[in-house]
Scaffold this active site. Sequence first.
Site, mmCIF file in Angstrom:
data_model
loop_
_atom_site.group_PDB
_atom_site.id
_atom_site.type_symbol
_atom_site.label_atom_id
_atom_site.label_comp_id
_atom_site.label_asym_id
_atom_site.label_seq_id
_atom_site.Cartn_x
_atom_site.Cartn_y
_atom_site.Cartn_z
ATOM 1 N N LYS A 29 0.833 -1.198 0.000
ATOM 2 C CA LYS A 29 0.000 0.000 0.000
ATOM 3 C C LYS A 29 0.878 1.263 0.000
ATOM 4 C CE LYS A 29 -3.830 -2.370 2.337
ATOM 5 N NZ LYS A 29 -4.703 -2.398 3.534
ATOM 6 N N TYR A 69 -12.564 -2.740 -3.162
ATOM 7 C CA TYR A 69 -13.093 -2.784 -1.793
ATOM 8 C C TYR A 69 -14.624 -2.729 -1.750
ATOM 9 C CZ TYR A 69 -8.399 -2.349 0.259
ATOM 10 O OH TYR A 69 -7.104 -2.581 0.661
ATOM 11 N N PHE A 77 -15.344 3.455 7.611
ATOM 12 C CA PHE A 77 -13.995 3.878 7.202
ATOM 13 C C PHE A 77 -13.773 3.789 5.683
ATOM 14 C CE2 PHE A 77 -13.884 -0.614 8.434
ATOM 15 C CZ PHE A 77 -13.359 -1.208 7.292
ATOM 16 N N ARG A 105 -1.761 -14.866 3.550
ATOM 17 C CA ARG A 105 -2.514 -14.213 4.636
ATOM 18 C C ARG A 105 -1.809 -14.423 5.974
ATOM 19 N NH1 ARG A 105 -6.792 -10.575 3.770
ATOM 20 N NH2 ARG A 105 -7.684 -11.290 5.719
ATOM 21 N N THR A 111 -5.618 -8.200 10.169
ATOM 22 C CA THR A 111 -5.950 -6.880 9.620
ATOM 23 C C THR A 111 -5.420 -5.772 10.538
ATOM 24 O OG1 THR A 111 -7.945 -7.817 8.643
ATOM 25 C CG2 THR A 111 -7.879 -5.413 8.871
ATOM 26 N N ARG A 122 2.628 -7.367 8.957
ATOM 27 C CA ARG A 122 1.942 -6.318 9.727
ATOM 28 C C ARG A 122 2.405 -6.309 11.181
ATOM 29 N NH1 ARG A 122 -3.947 -7.598 7.062
ATOM 30 N NH2 ARG A 122 -3.854 -6.161 5.286
ATOM 31 N N VAL A 129 -4.484 0.011 12.163
ATOM 32 C CA VAL A 129 -5.269 -0.681 11.140
ATOM 33 C C VAL A 129 -5.458 0.161 9.873
ATOM 34 C CG1 VAL A 129 -7.549 0.019 12.028
ATOM 35 C CG2 VAL A 129 -7.310 -2.141 10.809
ATOM 36 N N ASN A 132 -1.866 -0.211 7.327
ATOM 37 C CA ASN A 132 -1.342 -1.559 7.589
ATOM 38 C C ASN A 132 -0.513 -2.143 6.442
ATOM 39 O OD1 ASN A 132 -3.496 -2.027 5.947
ATOM 40 N ND2 ASN A 132 -4.535 -3.491 7.285
ATOM 41 N N HIS A 135 -1.778 -5.432 1.288
ATOM 42 C CA HIS A 135 -3.030 -6.139 1.010
ATOM 43 C C HIS A 135 -2.719 -7.551 0.519
ATOM 44 C CE1 HIS A 135 -6.926 -7.221 -0.662
ATOM 45 N NE2 HIS A 135 -6.239 -7.682 -1.701
ATOM 46 N N GLU A 146 -9.504 -10.117 -8.036
ATOM 47 C CA GLU A 146 -8.578 -8.992 -7.865
ATOM 48 C C GLU A 146 -7.488 -8.997 -8.938
ATOM 49 O OE1 GLU A 146 -7.363 -9.457 -3.769
ATOM 50 O OE2 GLU A 146 -9.331 -8.840 -3.026
HETATM 51 P P1 IDP Z 1 -7.672 -7.233 5.192
HETATM 52 O O1 IDP Z 1 -6.867 -6.164 4.477
HETATM 53 O O2 IDP Z 1 -6.885 -7.852 6.317
HETATM 54 O O3 IDP Z 1 -8.265 -8.257 4.256
HETATM 55 P P2 IDP Z 1 -10.339 -6.067 5.387
HETATM 56 O O4 IDP Z 1 -11.316 -6.319 6.483
HETATM 57 O O5 IDP Z 1 -10.610 -6.656 4.050
HETATM 58 O O6 IDP Z 1 -8.902 -6.506 5.932
HETATM 59 O O7 IDP Z 1 -10.183 -4.493 5.255
HETATM 60 C C1 IDP Z 1 -9.524 -3.931 4.144
HETATM 61 C C2 IDP Z 1 -8.666 -2.782 4.631
HETATM 62 O O8 IDP Z 1 -9.507 -1.779 5.186
HETATM 63 C C3 IDP Z 1 -7.687 -3.130 5.757
HETATM 64 O O9 IDP Z 1 -6.518 -3.745 5.305
HETATM 65 C C4 IDP Z 1 -7.435 -1.771 6.337
HETATM 66 O O10 IDP Z 1 -6.544 -1.018 5.517
HETATM 67 C C5 IDP Z 1 -8.807 -1.134 6.231
HETATM 68 N N1 IDP Z 1 -9.581 -1.294 7.488
HETATM 69 C C6 IDP Z 1 -10.186 -2.417 7.929
HETATM 70 N N2 IDP Z 1 -10.786 -2.223 9.120
HETATM 71 C C7 IDP Z 1 -10.574 -0.907 9.411
HETATM 72 C C8 IDP Z 1 -10.944 -0.077 10.527
HETATM 73 O O11 IDP Z 1 -11.598 -0.516 11.467
HETATM 74 N N3 IDP Z 1 -10.526 1.221 10.483
HETATM 75 C C9 IDP Z 1 -9.803 1.729 9.446
HETATM 76 N N4 IDP Z 1 -9.427 0.975 8.387
HETATM 77 C C10 IDP Z 1 -9.803 -0.324 8.372
HETATM 78 MG MG MG Z 2 -9.741 -8.079 2.804
#
Ligand code: IDP
Ligand code: MG
Length: 168
Positions: A29, A69, A77, A105, A111, A122, A129, A132, A135, A146
């Site tokens: 990212k 997304y 968010f 993963r 996450t 991470r 979060v 992070n 992806h 994707e």
């Molecule tokens: P992942 O990246 O681990 O698959 P997802 O739930 O798919 O997690 O969320 C996508 C992205 O959205 C996360 O990697 C993070 O950048 C952002 N994100 C997820 N939850 C939050 C939150 O509670 N606050 C702010 N950003 C979040």
């Molecule tokens: Mg995800």
Amino acid sequence: MICLFLTIISYIFQSGWTGVNERTFIAVKPDGVQRKLVGEIVRRFEKKGFKLVGLKLVRASEDILREHYWDLRTKPFYNRLISYMSSGPVVAMVWQGLEVVKTARKMLGETNPAESLPGTIRGDFCVEVGKNVIHGSDSVESAQREISLWFGPKELHRWKSSSSQWIY
Ligand code: IDP
Ligand code: MG
């Protein structure tokens, strides 16, 4: 004739049935690029034994990010996430190998970096979060979706890795 037959069978077995052709979409990212983590992240996937089949530095359009997304569109968010992801270039990659989706993963961590174990990307390189650094696709189906969103077929390369016989 028999040799040819056996070669074809062994190729089908190796590439199809054992799943070594599974692919996942990984993106460093904008914060990961700014923080010079690209080399470290590529190094981890290479050293693990996965094969790089696509890589590019891109400034993602809002359209791609909103599609990428889509599942999170109702989250509070969501808009912040889209502007974070479009705040700079990302390094988009496709990695291939046995169970690469699940393993990647694990290599990423959770996450939320605070819940990610040391040794994960991470867990080692970020704290919050909303920043992070990386992806990774969460299922084989998401990976296929994707990869076709971010890469054209000509940007994905078929090549024989000379180390594959020491990995499989
Ligand atoms: P992942 O990246 O681990 O698959 P997802 O739930 O798919 O997690 O969320 C996508 C992205 O959205 C996360 O990697 C993070 O950048 C952002 N994100 C997820 N939850 C939050 C939150 O509670 N606050 C702010 N950003 C979040
Ligand atoms: Mg995800």
